[in-house]
Design a protein around this motif. Sequence first.
Motif, mmCIF file in Angstrom:
data_model
loop_
_atom_site.group_PDB
_atom_site.id
_atom_site.type_symbol
_atom_site.label_atom_id
_atom_site.label_comp_id
_atom_site.label_asym_id
_atom_site.label_seq_id
_atom_site.Cartn_x
_atom_site.Cartn_y
_atom_site.Cartn_z
ATOM 1 N N VAL A 62 13.571 39.202 26.462
ATOM 2 C CA VAL A 62 13.204 39.924 25.250
ATOM 3 C C VAL A 62 13.045 39.005 24.036
ATOM 4 O O VAL A 62 12.480 39.408 23.026
ATOM 5 C CB VAL A 62 14.212 41.064 24.989
ATOM 6 C CG1 VAL A 62 15.465 40.551 24.323
ATOM 7 C CG2 VAL A 62 13.581 42.170 24.188
ATOM 8 N N HIS A 63 13.470 37.768 24.128
ATOM 9 C CA HIS A 63 13.364 36.843 23.002
ATOM 10 C C HIS A 63 11.948 36.295 22.831
ATOM 11 O O HIS A 63 11.641 35.739 21.786
ATOM 12 C CB HIS A 63 14.358 35.696 23.165
ATOM 13 C CG HIS A 63 15.765 36.181 23.282
ATOM 14 N ND1 HIS A 63 16.442 36.766 22.230
ATOM 15 C CD2 HIS A 63 16.626 36.210 24.321
ATOM 16 C CE1 HIS A 63 17.648 37.112 22.618
ATOM 17 N NE2 HIS A 63 17.785 36.790 23.892
ATOM 18 N N SER A 64 11.112 36.478 23.823
ATOM 19 C CA SER A 64 9.734 36.004 23.762
ATOM 20 C C SER A 64 8.820 37.111 23.245
ATOM 21 O O SER A 64 8.856 38.243 23.735
ATOM 22 C CB SER A 64 9.277 35.570 25.157
ATOM 23 O OG SER A 64 7.884 35.413 25.199
ATOM 24 N N LYS A 65 7.999 36.789 22.264
ATOM 25 C CA LYS A 65 7.091 37.778 21.669
ATOM 26 C C LYS A 65 6.115 38.318 22.707
ATOM 27 O O LYS A 65 5.874 39.524 22.778
ATOM 28 C CB LYS A 65 6.336 37.140 20.505
ATOM 29 C CG LYS A 65 5.419 38.081 19.776
ATOM 30 C CD LYS A 65 4.748 37.388 18.602
ATOM 31 C CE LYS A 65 3.809 38.321 17.877
ATOM 32 N NZ LYS A 65 3.166 37.667 16.734
ATOM 33 N N ASN A 66 5.572 37.429 23.537
ATOM 34 C CA ASN A 66 4.621 37.871 24.568
ATOM 35 C C ASN A 66 5.306 38.768 25.596
ATOM 36 O O ASN A 66 4.708 39.733 26.074
ATOM 37 C CB ASN A 66 3.981 36.667 25.253
ATOM 38 C CG ASN A 66 3.000 35.955 24.347
ATOM 39 O OD1 ASN A 66 2.446 36.557 23.437
ATOM 40 N ND2 ASN A 66 2.801 34.674 24.580
ATOM 41 N N SER A 67 6.534 38.458 25.936
ATOM 42 C CA SER A 67 7.269 39.288 26.895
ATOM 43 C C SER A 67 7.523 40.679 26.326
ATOM 44 O O SER A 67 7.411 41.672 27.040
ATOM 45 C CB SER A 67 8.597 38.634 27.263
ATOM 46 O OG SER A 67 8.378 37.431 27.946
ATOM 47 N N ARG A 68 7.887 40.741 25.048
ATOM 48 C CA ARG A 68 8.091 42.049 24.417
ATOM 49 C C ARG A 68 6.807 42.870 24.452
ATOM 50 O O ARG A 68 6.833 44.064 24.736
ATOM 51 C CB ARG A 68 8.579 41.886 22.980
ATOM 52 C CG ARG A 68 10.022 41.478 22.866
ATOM 53 C CD ARG A 68 10.548 41.651 21.449
ATOM 54 N NE ARG A 68 9.762 40.967 20.442
ATOM 55 C CZ ARG A 68 9.980 39.730 20.024
ATOM 56 N NH1 ARG A 68 10.965 39.022 20.546
ATOM 57 N NH2 ARG A 68 9.233 39.190 19.087
ATOM 58 N N LYS A 69 5.686 42.221 24.168
ATOM 59 C CA LYS A 69 4.400 42.930 24.207
ATOM 60 C C LYS A 69 4.107 43.452 25.605
ATOM 61 O O LYS A 69 3.627 44.578 25.772
ATOM 62 C CB LYS A 69 3.274 41.996 23.753
ATOM 63 C CG LYS A 69 3.244 41.751 22.277
ATOM 64 C CD LYS A 69 2.067 40.862 21.925
ATOM 65 C CE LYS A 69 2.000 40.589 20.443
ATOM 66 N NZ LYS A 69 0.842 39.753 20.091
ATOM 67 N N GLN A 70 4.398 42.643 26.622
ATOM 68 C CA GLN A 70 4.167 43.073 28.005
ATOM 69 C C GLN A 70 5.079 44.237 28.378
ATOM 70 O O GLN A 70 4.654 45.165 29.059
ATOM 71 C CB GLN A 70 4.390 41.915 28.968
ATOM 72 C CG GLN A 70 3.295 40.888 28.960
ATOM 73 C CD GLN A 70 3.573 39.760 29.944
ATOM 74 O OE1 GLN A 70 4.688 39.620 30.460
ATOM 75 N NE2 GLN A 70 2.560 38.963 30.217
ATOM 76 N N MET A 71 6.333 44.183 27.928
ATOM 77 C CA MET A 71 7.264 45.271 28.224
ATOM 78 C C MET A 71 6.798 46.581 27.595
ATOM 79 O O MET A 71 6.855 47.637 28.226
ATOM 80 C CB MET A 71 8.669 44.929 27.714
ATOM 81 C CG MET A 71 9.368 43.870 28.501
ATOM 82 S SD MET A 71 10.981 43.530 27.773
ATOM 83 C CE MET A 71 11.179 41.818 28.211
ATOM 84 N N ILE A 72 6.351 46.494 26.357
ATOM 85 C CA ILE A 72 5.870 47.689 25.667
ATOM 86 C C ILE A 72 4.624 48.236 26.352
ATOM 87 O O ILE A 72 4.500 49.437 26.578
ATOM 88 C CB ILE A 72 5.611 47.388 24.173
ATOM 89 C CG1 ILE A 72 6.941 47.125 23.468
ATOM 90 C CG2 ILE A 72 4.863 48.530 23.499
ATOM 91 C CD1 ILE A 72 6.808 46.552 22.082
ATOM 92 N N ALA A 73 3.707 47.336 26.717
ATOM 93 C CA ALA A 73 2.480 47.753 27.389
ATOM 94 C C ALA A 73 2.765 48.363 28.761
ATOM 95 O O ALA A 73 2.055 49.274 29.199
ATOM 96 C CB ALA A 73 1.527 46.574 27.534
ATOM 97 N N ALA A 74 3.809 47.895 29.424
ATOM 98 C CA ALA A 74 4.147 48.405 30.754
ATOM 99 C C ALA A 74 4.919 49.726 30.686
ATOM 100 O O ALA A 74 5.141 50.365 31.707
ATOM 101 C CB ALA A 74 4.962 47.370 31.518
ATOM 102 N N GLY A 75 5.351 50.130 29.490
ATOM 103 C CA GLY A 75 5.998 51.425 29.329
ATOM 104 C C GLY A 75 7.507 51.397 29.263
ATOM 105 O O GLY A 75 8.160 52.411 29.512
ATOM 106 N N ALA A 76 8.096 50.276 28.928
ATOM 107 C CA ALA A 76 9.555 50.182 28.860
ATOM 108 C C ALA A 76 10.128 51.094 27.783
ATOM 109 O O ALA A 76 11.247 51.595 27.922
ATOM 110 C CB ALA A 76 9.981 48.743 28.611
ATOM 111 N N CYS A 77 9.370 51.334 26.723
ATOM 112 C CA CYS A 77 9.852 52.185 25.622
ATOM 113 C C CYS A 77 10.046 53.637 26.060
ATOM 114 O O CYS A 77 10.776 54.386 25.413
ATOM 115 C CB CYS A 77 8.885 52.118 24.448
ATOM 116 S SG CYS A 77 8.827 50.494 23.671
#
Length: 110
Positions: A62-77
Amino acid sequence: MVRPLKRKKLAAKAMSNLMLYAGNRRIFRKDERGIVSAVPLLDPLIQNLDKKYIVSILASLVHSKNSRKQMIAAGACVYLPKLVEMNIEGAKKVSESLGRGKIWGVFSRP
């Protein structure tokens, strides 16, 4: 023969242990299927799969900006608030980290 759900459980536990090493986190982040494959395992409807391992994988990234974007795009929220309600260890931290940058998108930048 190992059942598919048991296989997922063992794989999640192994991946969470592998994420302790920074080199493995880097490789996991760069693979486009890594985060996209891990996020659907957060679904609370999947029974008999310990979510703390999946959450720990995402927490280490989660500390990586790109990883956060991927998580959000994949539906983690979608899954994380349910996991916070279930008191899954680390889910609140990941949820807060993903939601942290949302408020700044409201303000226009000069």
